[in-house]
Design a protein around this motif. Structure first.
Motif, mmCIF file in Angstrom:
data_model
loop_
_atom_site.group_PDB
_atom_site.id
_atom_site.type_symbol
_atom_site.label_atom_id
_atom_site.label_comp_id
_atom_site.label_asym_id
_atom_site.label_seq_id
_atom_site.Cartn_x
_atom_site.Cartn_y
_atom_site.Cartn_z
ATOM 1 N N ILE A 55 0.726 -1.213 0.013
ATOM 2 C CA ILE A 55 -0.190 0.139 0.099
ATOM 3 C C ILE A 55 1.073 1.245 0.111
ATOM 4 C CG2 ILE A 55 -0.245 -0.033 2.489
ATOM 5 C CD1 ILE A 55 -2.864 1.173 2.165
ATOM 6 N N GLY A 56 0.513 2.029 -1.091
ATOM 7 C CA GLY A 56 1.417 3.393 -0.958
ATOM 8 C C GLY A 56 0.932 4.338 0.142
ATOM 9 N N VAL A 57 2.065 4.903 0.699
ATOM 10 C CA VAL A 57 1.858 5.953 2.041
ATOM 11 C C VAL A 57 2.447 7.209 1.485
ATOM 12 C CG1 VAL A 57 1.100 4.283 3.437
ATOM 13 C CG2 VAL A 57 3.461 4.908 3.445
ATOM 14 N N THR A 58 2.130 8.426 1.971
ATOM 15 C CA THR A 58 2.590 9.706 1.927
ATOM 16 C C THR A 58 3.268 10.016 3.380
ATOM 17 O OG1 THR A 58 0.487 10.668 1.923
ATOM 18 C CG2 THR A 58 1.495 9.978 -0.218
ATOM 19 N N PRO A 59 3.868 11.147 3.386
ATOM 20 C CA PRO A 59 4.439 11.471 4.375
ATOM 21 C C PRO A 59 3.466 12.690 5.198
ATOM 22 C CG PRO A 59 5.564 12.554 2.726
ATOM 23 C CD PRO A 59 4.803 11.567 2.190
ATOM 24 N N ALA A 272 4.913 10.270 18.681
ATOM 25 C CA ALA A 272 5.865 11.061 18.203
ATOM 26 C C ALA A 272 6.780 10.460 17.331
ATOM 27 C CB ALA A 272 6.307 12.008 19.123
ATOM 28 N N ASP A 273 7.658 9.436 17.703
ATOM 29 C CA ASP A 273 8.686 8.840 17.050
ATOM 30 C C ASP A 273 8.417 8.202 15.670
ATOM 31 O OD1 ASP A 273 6.933 6.894 18.144
ATOM 32 O OD2 ASP A 273 8.432 5.272 18.263
ATOM 33 N N LEU A 274 7.235 7.676 15.596
ATOM 34 C CA LEU A 274 6.581 7.381 14.119
ATOM 35 C C LEU A 274 6.212 8.693 13.376
ATOM 36 C CD1 LEU A 274 4.153 4.390 15.051
ATOM 37 C CD2 LEU A 274 6.296 4.274 13.991
ATOM 38 N N ILE A 275 5.717 9.498 13.717
ATOM 39 C CA ILE A 275 5.534 10.931 13.197
ATOM 40 C C ILE A 275 6.704 11.365 12.632
ATOM 41 C CG2 ILE A 275 4.369 13.034 13.153
ATOM 42 C CD1 ILE A 275 2.454 12.041 15.195
ATOM 43 N N LYS A 276 7.739 11.643 13.504
ATOM 44 C CA LYS A 276 9.047 11.961 12.967
ATOM 45 C C LYS A 276 9.613 11.255 12.101
ATOM 46 C CE LYS A 276 10.669 14.079 17.551
ATOM 47 N NZ LYS A 276 11.740 13.773 18.604
#
Length: 314
Positions: A55-59, A272-276
């Motif tokens: 699955i394609g994901v974006t930031p 936060a670690d995943l978001i960063k």
């Protein structure tokens, strides 16, 4: 005596030569063996990747449930190989989907409906909580959309951002040609252009929207004020009918829902670690993010689909 030493030297020389030849031969065999193993490993990995649900994901923040489900091994625990593939734009996700490199992707409903209109059957897995802000550069001195005359705004063509800007320009009773809609598909480049004052305005979702406001750029419009929910996850219909793919889709939805529950319970800052890692947002941006609710997987509202179809039909 001299002949004895000479004979000894010859024997030693022959022995060394044989050792070198043996070493060379063994090294050659090791290299060939290594190459054979490497080729076999590449084939194995390629087979596994082909069998996985990609699955394609974006930031962007709407993808957080999938990052969480993957990195906390929810997909694996539920018995399916689901692999997020990172791209910097919905356009790149779409191209990967059309070329068969991924089975699904995060996108918006306008893009999804356009793909279907152009002959690619899709199914909606879920709507997402993505929303977009129309943000003007603080140096552009633009406080309202009607002041965007002869200004540039970064969007993606044939997308929800394109549709929204056109709608807001119409509402401001401006000529569409008076606002330059510039295609900048990569969301990270879009933000870089805003920071470097190379763009008068941008259309951005989270966490880029929060970053823009932190740097004192001005919010002109918010898609939530239009009651539009245009974020979506889609999968190709072709090739998704066999038992293995159906199982993967079921696991995707179940893991997605579990991840949504965890985010809603623990809050964005807990992850936060995943978001960063996936959006490049810094601590200040993450601290300033608004409270967002992540809904369980459910198809988009019909009114949002109809809005996209109506705009595409113009």
């Amino acid at each position: 005596m001299k002949k004895s030493f000479a004979s000894l030297y010859i024997l030693i020389g022959v022995g060394c030569l044989l050792m070198v030849c043996t070493l060379v031969a063994s090294c050659g065999q090791s290299y060939e063996e290594h190459q054979r193993i490497t080729r076999a490993e590449r084939k194995r990995l390629a087979r596994e990747d082909s069998a996985a649900l990609k699955i394609g994901v974006t930031p962007t923040l709407d993808c957080l449930p999938v990052w969480l489900a993957k990195e906390r091994r929810l997909f694996d625990t539920l018995g399916a190989d689901v692999r997020p593939k990172a791209f910097n734009s919905h356009l790149d996700c779409q191209e990967a989907l059309l070329k068969g490199k991924v089975e699904g992707c995060f996108t918006d409903i306008v893009r999804a409906e356009r793909m279907m209109k152009r002959g690619t059957p899709l199914q909606y897995a879920t709507a997402t909580n993505a929303y977009w802000l129309f943000v003007s550069n603080r140096l552009a001195r633009v406080k309202e959309v009607k002041q965007m005359n002869d200004k540039m705004v970064a969007i993606t063509n044939h997308s929800a951002t394109d549709m929204m800007v056109q709608t807001w320009v119409d509402s401001a009773k401006m000529q569409q040609t008076s606002v330059f809609r510039v295609p900048v598909n990569d969301v990270l480049i879009r933000m870089l252009m805003l920071r470097n004052n190379e763009m008068d305005a941008v259309m951005v979702t989270e966490p880029q929207a929060t970053e823009a406001l932190l740097f004192k750029h001005r919010k002109l419009k918010d898609s939530r004020d239009m009651d539009l929910r245009m974020g979506a996850v889609v999968f190709r219909t072709k090739g998704m009918g066999d038992k293995a793919r159906k199982k993967q889709l079921e696991v995707f939805v179940k893991a997605y829902n579990m991840a949504c529950d965890s985010i809603n319970q623990k809050g964005l800052k807990h992850y936060a670690d995943l978001i960063k890692k996936h959006t490049k947002a810094d601590d200040k941006v993450i601290e300033a993010l608004p409270k967002l609710k992540f809904e369980h997987a459910a198809p988009p509202r019909q009114k949002d689909i109809e809005a996209a179809r109506k705009w595409l039909g113009k």
